[in-house]
Design a protein around this motif. Structure first.
Motif, short mmCIF file in Angstrom:
data_model
loop_
_atom_site.label_atom_id
_atom_site.label_comp_id
_atom_site.label_asym_id
_atom_site.label_seq_id
_atom_site.Cartn_x
_atom_site.Cartn_y
_atom_site.Cartn_z
N LYS A 98 0.83 -1.20 0.00
CA LYS A 98 0.00 0.00 0.00
C LYS A 98 0.87 1.25 0.00
O LYS A 98 0.58 2.21 -0.71
CB LYS A 98 -0.93 0.00 1.22
CG LYS A 98 -2.13 -0.91 1.04
CD LYS A 98 -2.97 -1.07 2.28
CE LYS A 98 -3.36 0.23 2.90
NZ LYS A 98 -4.22 0.09 4.08
N ASP A 99 1.94 1.26 0.79
CA ASP A 99 2.84 2.41 0.82
C ASP A 99 3.49 2.62 -0.55
O ASP A 99 3.60 3.74 -1.02
CB ASP A 99 3.93 2.23 1.88
CG ASP A 99 3.39 2.40 3.30
OD1 ASP A 99 2.24 2.88 3.45
OD2 ASP A 99 4.12 2.05 4.24
N ALA A 100 3.92 1.53 -1.18
CA ALA A 100 4.57 1.62 -2.48
C ALA A 100 3.62 2.18 -3.54
O ALA A 100 4.03 2.89 -4.45
CB ALA A 100 5.09 0.26 -2.92
N LEU A 101 2.35 1.89 -3.39
CA LEU A 101 1.35 2.38 -4.34
C LEU A 101 0.82 3.76 -3.97
O LEU A 101 -0.02 4.31 -4.66
CB LEU A 101 0.18 1.40 -4.44
CG LEU A 101 0.52 0.03 -5.02
CD1 LEU A 101 -0.67 -0.91 -4.90
CD2 LEU A 101 0.96 0.16 -6.47
N GLY A 102 1.33 4.31 -2.86
CA GLY A 102 0.89 5.63 -2.43
C GLY A 102 -0.45 5.61 -1.73
O GLY A 102 -1.12 6.62 -1.61
N MET A 103 -0.86 4.44 -1.27
CA MET A 103 -2.16 4.31 -0.62
C MET A 103 -2.02 4.10 0.87
O MET A 103 -2.98 3.84 1.57
CB MET A 103 -2.93 3.14 -1.23
CG MET A 103 -3.18 3.32 -2.71
SD MET A 103 -3.81 1.88 -3.61
CE MET A 103 -4.47 0.79 -2.44
N GLY A 104 -0.80 4.18 1.38
CA GLY A 104 -0.57 3.95 2.80
C GLY A 104 -1.20 5.05 3.63
O GLY A 104 -1.31 6.19 3.21
N GLY A 105 -1.60 4.70 4.82
CA GLY A 105 -2.25 5.67 5.69
C GLY A 105 -1.27 6.39 6.59
O GLY A 105 -1.67 7.16 7.43
N GLY A 106 0.01 6.13 6.44
CA GLY A 106 1.01 6.70 7.33
C GLY A 106 1.29 8.16 7.05
O GLY A 106 1.97 8.81 7.82
N GLY A 107 0.80 8.69 5.95
CA GLY A 107 1.06 10.09 5.63
C GLY A 107 2.48 10.26 5.15
O GLY A 107 3.41 9.66 5.66
N GLY A 108 2.68 11.06 4.14
CA GLY A 108 4.02 11.31 3.63
C GLY A 108 4.50 10.16 2.77
O GLY A 108 3.86 9.13 2.65
N ASP A 109 5.66 10.34 2.21
CA ASP A 109 6.20 9.32 1.31
C ASP A 109 7.35 8.56 1.95
O ASP A 109 8.06 7.83 1.27
CB ASP A 109 6.63 9.95 -0.01
CG ASP A 109 7.58 11.12 0.18
OD1 ASP A 109 8.06 11.35 1.31
OD2 ASP A 109 7.86 11.82 -0.81
N GLY A 110 7.54 8.72 3.25
CA GLY A 110 8.60 8.01 3.94
C GLY A 110 9.98 8.58 3.71
O GLY A 110 10.96 8.01 4.14
N ILE A 111 10.05 9.71 3.04
CA ILE A 111 11.34 10.34 2.76
C ILE A 111 11.74 11.20 3.95
O ILE A 111 10.95 11.98 4.47
CB ILE A 111 11.25 11.22 1.48
CG1 ILE A 111 10.81 10.40 0.28
CG2 ILE A 111 12.55 11.96 1.22
CD1 ILE A 111 11.77 9.34 -0.17
N ASP A 112 12.98 11.07 4.37
CA ASP A 112 13.52 11.92 5.43
C ASP A 112 13.80 13.28 4.81
O ASP A 112 14.77 13.47 4.08
CB ASP A 112 14.80 11.28 5.97
CG ASP A 112 15.44 12.05 7.10
OD1 ASP A 112 15.16 13.26 7.25
OD2 ASP A 112 16.24 11.44 7.84
N GLU A 113 12.91 14.23 5.08
CA GLU A 113 12.99 15.55 4.46
C GLU A 113 14.28 16.29 4.84
O GLU A 113 14.81 17.05 4.04
CB GLU A 113 11.76 16.40 4.83
CG GLU A 113 10.45 15.85 4.29
CD GLU A 113 10.36 15.83 2.77
OE1 GLU A 113 10.94 16.73 2.11
OE2 GLU A 113 9.70 14.91 2.24
N GLU A 114 14.78 16.03 6.03
CA GLU A 114 16.02 16.68 6.46
C GLU A 114 17.21 16.17 5.64
O GLU A 114 18.05 16.94 5.20
CB GLU A 114 16.25 16.41 7.94
CG GLU A 114 17.40 17.20 8.53
CD GLU A 114 17.54 16.97 10.03
OE1 GLU A 114 18.68 16.71 10.46
OE2 GLU A 114 16.53 17.04 10.74
N ARG A 115 17.25 14.86 5.42
CA ARG A 115 18.31 14.29 4.57
C ARG A 115 18.19 14.76 3.13
O ARG A 115 19.18 15.03 2.47
CB ARG A 115 18.28 12.75 4.61
CG ARG A 115 19.08 12.17 5.76
CD ARG A 115 19.00 10.66 5.81
NE ARG A 115 19.64 9.95 4.73
CZ ARG A 115 20.95 9.70 4.63
NH1 ARG A 115 21.77 10.14 5.54
NH2 ARG A 115 21.43 9.01 3.62
N LEU A 116 16.95 14.85 2.65
CA LEU A 116 16.72 15.34 1.29
C LEU A 116 17.24 16.77 1.16
O LEU A 116 17.95 17.09 0.20
CB LEU A 116 15.23 15.27 0.94
CG LEU A 116 14.82 15.85 -0.42
CD1 LEU A 116 15.52 15.12 -1.56
CD2 LEU A 116 13.31 15.80 -0.57
#
Length: 149
Positions: A98-116
């Motif tokens: 679900k996360d890979a398809l963008g349907m996860g309920g966790g919010g966000g894309d799992g990217i560490d914005e600080e590292r980005l």
């Protein structure tokens, strides 16, 4: 001039800057492998190439977000090889899909914005260093002119 033609003009300069910039990478939060991955996602552009005062080499980091998951894999592998296994919350197969398809309920894309942001900032530091190198070797004006053609 096509992007490839002007970027081909500076291949040797990039190799020189790579050598000079290696200590900055070592001092950063990224491994050499992670930096290499970041740089595969970075393209360079010259803003305002026709203006001597305003021309600037910029790192187009719009694709760096796409390599961030692979950077996490590299980091995990390096931690595992070093005996420092990081405990990560385990997800079930359905949650992962679900996360890979963008349907996860966790919010966000799992990217560490600080590292980005750090990756994007370091890429721009590299671009600044490359521009300084080109300027000090009297090549900057020739590159800017080539971009305009």
């Amino acid at each position: 001039m096509a992007r490839q033609q002007w970027t081909d003009m500076i291949v040797g300069d990039r190799m020189a800057v790579d050598r000079d910039f290696s200590q900055r990478v070592t001092d950063s939060r990224f491994s050499r492998q992670e930096w290499g991955l970041i740089m595969t996602a970075v393209e360079f552009d010259i803003e305002n190439p026709g203006d001597d005062e305003q021309a600037k080499l910029v790192a187009d980091t719009s694709k760096v977000r796409q390599v961030m998951p692979e950077m996490e894999n590299i980091q995990s592998q390096m931690n595992a090889m070093g005996g420092k296994l990081q405990k990560k919350e385990s997800k079930g197969i359905f949650s992962s899909v679900k996360d890979a398809l963008g349907m996860g309920g966790g919010g966000g894309d799992g990217i560490d914005e600080e590292r980005l942001a750090a990756a994007e900032g370091l890429a721009q530091e590299y671009a600044d260093e490359l521009q300084s190198h080109l300027e000090s070797n009297d090549k900057w004006n020739r590159v800017r002119t080539a971009v305009q053609e």
